[in-house]
Design a protein around this motif. Structure first.
Motif, PDB file in Angstrom:
ATOM      1  N   ALA A   1      42.273  36.856  36.450  1.00 14.36           N
ATOM      2  CA  ALA A   1      41.073  36.599  35.660  1.00 14.36           C
ATOM      3  C   ALA A   1      40.001  37.636  35.938  1.00 14.36           C
ATOM      4  CB  ALA A   1      40.543  35.197  35.960  1.00 14.36           C
ATOM      5  N   ALA A   2      39.870  38.043  37.195  1.00 11.48           N
ATOM      6  CA  ALA A   2      38.868  39.052  37.539  1.00 11.48           C
ATOM      7  C   ALA A   2      39.206  40.393  36.893  1.00 11.48           C
ATOM      8  CB  ALA A   2      38.767  39.192  39.056  1.00 11.48           C
ATOM      9  N   THR A   3      40.470  40.758  36.901  1.00 15.89           N
ATOM     10  CA  THR A   3      40.887  42.009  36.258  1.00 15.89           C
ATOM     11  C   THR A   3      40.552  41.981  34.771  1.00 15.89           C
ATOM     12  OG1 THR A   3      42.660  42.354  37.856  1.00 15.89           O
ATOM     13  CG2 THR A   3      42.837  43.505  35.746  1.00 15.89           C
ATOM     14  N   ARG A   4      40.822  40.874  34.126  1.00 12.13           N
ATOM     15  CA  ARG A   4      40.503  40.755  32.702  1.00 12.13           C
ATOM     16  C   ARG A   4      38.989  40.838  32.466  1.00 12.13           C
ATOM     17  NH1 ARG A   4      43.105  36.540  31.892  1.00 12.13           N
ATOM     18  NH2 ARG A   4      41.437  34.991  32.018  1.00 12.13           N
ATOM     19  N   ALA A   5      38.214  40.189  33.344  1.00 21.21           N
ATOM     20  CA  ALA A   5      36.760  40.224  33.198  1.00 21.21           C
ATOM     21  C   ALA A   5      36.231  41.650  33.344  1.00 21.21           C
ATOM     22  CB  ALA A   5      36.110  39.310  34.236  1.00 21.21           C
TER      23      ALA A   5
ATOM     24  N   ALA B   1      37.618  35.601  43.875  1.00 22.81           N
ATOM     25  CA  ALA B   1      37.413  34.170  44.157  1.00 22.81           C
ATOM     26  C   ALA B   1      36.408  33.555  43.194  1.00 22.81           C
ATOM     27  CB  ALA B   1      36.948  33.983  45.601  1.00 22.81           C
ATOM     28  N   ALA B   2      35.340  34.271  42.902  1.00 26.15           N
ATOM     29  CA  ALA B   2      34.291  33.733  42.025  1.00 26.15           C
ATOM     30  C   ALA B   2      34.728  33.690  40.563  1.00 26.15           C
ATOM     31  CB  ALA B   2      33.030  34.576  42.154  1.00 26.15           C
ATOM     32  N   LEU B   3      35.650  34.564  40.192  1.00 22.28           N
ATOM     33  CA  LEU B   3      36.043  34.662  38.787  1.00 22.28           C
ATOM     34  C   LEU B   3      37.361  33.971  38.478  1.00 22.28           C
ATOM     35  CD1 LEU B   3      34.996  38.369  38.080  1.00 22.28           C
ATOM     36  CD2 LEU B   3      33.800  36.285  37.394  1.00 22.28           C
ATOM     37  N   GLY B   4      37.926  33.243  39.437  1.00 26.20           N
ATOM     38  CA  GLY B   4      39.130  32.468  39.159  1.00 26.20           C
ATOM     39  C   GLY B   4      40.435  33.146  39.495  1.00 26.20           C
ATOM     40  N   GLY B   5      40.407  34.111  40.407  1.00 29.93           N
ATOM     41  CA  GLY B   5      41.626  34.780  40.836  1.00 29.93           C
ATOM     42  C   GLY B   5      41.694  36.218  40.361  1.00 29.93           C
ATOM     43  N   ALA B   6      42.659  36.949  40.903  1.00 33.34           N
ATOM     44  CA  ALA B   6      42.746  38.384  40.636  1.00 33.34           C
ATOM     45  C   ALA B   6      43.035  38.685  39.168  1.00 33.34           C
ATOM     46  CB  ALA B   6      43.824  39.006  41.527  1.00 33.34           C
TER      47      ALA B   6
END
Length: 230
Positions: free
Chosen positions: A183-187, A176-181
């Motif tokens: 985007a979070a996976t990429r981060a 949720a904080a990183l813009g969705g699953a």
């Protein structure tokens, strides 16, 4: 992900607490809880603090979120997000000078609770308190065994977690904080766990730690060092 409070988890946390309690160095016991992103460090610190207090010692959990660099410092290496996170996420100079040294031998025991507010990006200079001499201070974060810090811990607990498990936990927690699953996976792949891989390659933290816990299965952690004899 909050772990289920199984008997096995309570036993392992109790064994770690009992290992720490006899350590009375004449100043607060400085305990670092180390591990890759998503290894469960923050939750482990809170649970361990409860075990320590139940056994009669005061416990202090210092939140690593209060020891970040300001946003401009954290984001100055966008061209190399892994190295940027590894080098610039945390203000380890402040951790050393305002927490570990004053809590160590000959220190005043007056230490900073936090030096930065993550939400507002404000620098904090007046959040200080004094630790009891017999306190167990717990600080959970990645990269705690880098040069300049590693010799200031009285004990280091390393939480081992398989990297794919750590990433799945982190993505679930931070989506949720990183813009969705996605985007979070990429981060995690490009920044957070990539930085952890740098740390592991450069510092080899598990063998340096005094206590090692396999926290891959939250309901059934394993105490690998000093032993699993619980």
């Amino acid at each position: 992900m909050v772990p289920v409070a199984t008997r096995r988890r309570r036993e392992v946390l109790g064994a770690v607490a009992r290992h720490l309690l006899p350590r009375r160095p004449g100043h607060p016991l400085r305990v670092g809880i180390d591990g890759v992103c998503g290894s469960g460090k923050t939750t482990f610190a809170a649970e361990l603090a409860a075990q320590v207090e139940a056994l009669g010692r005061p416990a202090i959990v210092v939140d690593s979120d209060g020891f970040h660099h300001v946003r401009s410092r954290r984001r100055r290496r966008l061209d190399d997000p892994a190295r940027g996170y590894y080098e610039d996420a945390y203000d380890f100079d402040a951790l050393r000078d305002r927490v570990l040294v004053p809590l160590g031998p000959g220190g005043t025991r007056r230490f900073a609770v936090r030096v930065h507010d993550l939400e507002s990006d404000a620098v904090i200079t007046d959040a200080n308190t004094t630790a009891p001499v017999d306190a167990v201070m717990l600080f959970a974060a990645t990269f705690l065994q880098r040069a300049g810090l590693r010799d200031l811990w009285d004990e280091v607990i390393h939480l081992h977690v398989d990297l794919e498990v750590a990433q799945a936990r982190g993505v679930e927690r931070d989506a949720a904080a990183l813009g969705g699953a996605v985007a979070a996976t990429r981060a995690y792949e490009e920044r957070y766990l990539a930085a952890c891989r740098l740390y592991v390659a450069e510092q080899d933290p598990a063998p340096r730690a005094s206590i090692v816990v396999d926290n891959t299965v939250l309901e059934a952690p394993r105490l690998l060092r000093p032993s699993d004899d619980i």
